[in-house]
Design an enzyme around this catalytic site. Structure first.
Site, PDB file in Angstrom:
ATOM      1  N   GLY A  55       0.811  -1.217   0.000  1.00 26.46           N
ATOM      2  CA  GLY A  55       0.000   0.000   0.000  1.00 26.46           C
ATOM      3  C   GLY A  55       0.840   1.262   0.000  1.00 26.46           C
ATOM      4  O   GLY A  55       0.535   2.233  -0.703  1.00 26.46           O
ATOM      5  N   CYS A  56       1.909   1.261   0.772  1.00 25.06           N
ATOM      6  CA  CYS A  56       2.772   2.440   0.856  1.00 25.06           C
ATOM      7  C   CYS A  56       3.512   2.671  -0.450  1.00 25.06           C
ATOM      8  O   CYS A  56       3.728   3.816  -0.853  1.00 25.06           O
ATOM      9  CB  CYS A  56       3.735   2.299   2.030  1.00 25.06           C
ATOM     10  N   THR A  57       3.879   1.604  -1.130  1.00 27.32           N
ATOM     11  CA  THR A  57       4.527   1.732  -2.433  1.00 27.32           C
ATOM     12  C   THR A  57       3.540   2.296  -3.449  1.00 27.32           C
ATOM     13  O   THR A  57       3.879   3.208  -4.215  1.00 27.32           O
ATOM     14  CB  THR A  57       5.081   0.375  -2.896  1.00 27.32           C
TER      15      THR A  57
END
EC number: 1.11.1.24
Length: 165
Positions: A55-57
């Site tokens: 998700g952060c990527t």
């Protein structure tokens, strides 16, 4: 301050944005007041749980892919996580990220913005980073505050709120 009261902090439009100085992936110190003084009209400050997670990527690459349009509109993007500068540098290099990634291992800035506290993680209540984004005006006040955002599609929402989409 107790842990429970820290998790209830919620900034709203018109609140002063908490000042900070954090170490960036490149080892430099970045402060909110210096970024605002450098002439950008607004700062998009986003908090994410951990570099190199799916998700952060997705979220970081979405900011990267829209950075030109945001910068043309006078917006500076800053990403903050509890990761070390070394891990952030690896994330930056791996994904070709061209905006500052800032390290908050003590979670002081995360707490000041209400981006750390109780959250629901797969049906369990845990303490952790609450994916959040703030638009900070040139006067240092919060213009928009988004809590519990979804990584996918969030940058488009930010652009709409900034009247860019």
């Amino acid at each position: 301050m107790s842990e429970s009261s820290e998790s209830t902090v919620r900034l709203r439009a018109g609140d002063p944005a908490p000042e900070f100085t954090l170490t960036a992936a490149d080892g430099s110190d970045v402060s909110l007041s210096e970024v605002l003084a450098s002439g950008g009209e607004r700062v998009v400050l986003y908090f994410y749980p951990a570099a190199m997670t799916p998700g952060c990527t997705t979220e970081a690459c979405d900011f990267r892919d829209n950075l030109g349009e945001l910068e043309e509109a006078g917006v500076t993007v800053l990403g903050v996580s509890p990761d070390t500068p070394d891990k952030l540098a690896e994330f930056r290099d791996q994904e070709g990220l061209t905006f500052p990634l800032l390290s908050d291992p003590e979670k002081e800035v995360l707490r000041a913005y209400g981006a750390f506290g109780e959250k629901n993680n797969y049906g369990r209540v845990v303490q952790g980073v609450i994916r959040s984004t703030f638009v900070i005006g040139p006067d240092g006040t919060v213009a928009k505050a988004f809590y519990n955002v979804k990584a996918t599609g969030h940058v488009d929402r930010v652009k709409r709120e900034l009247n860019l989409a």
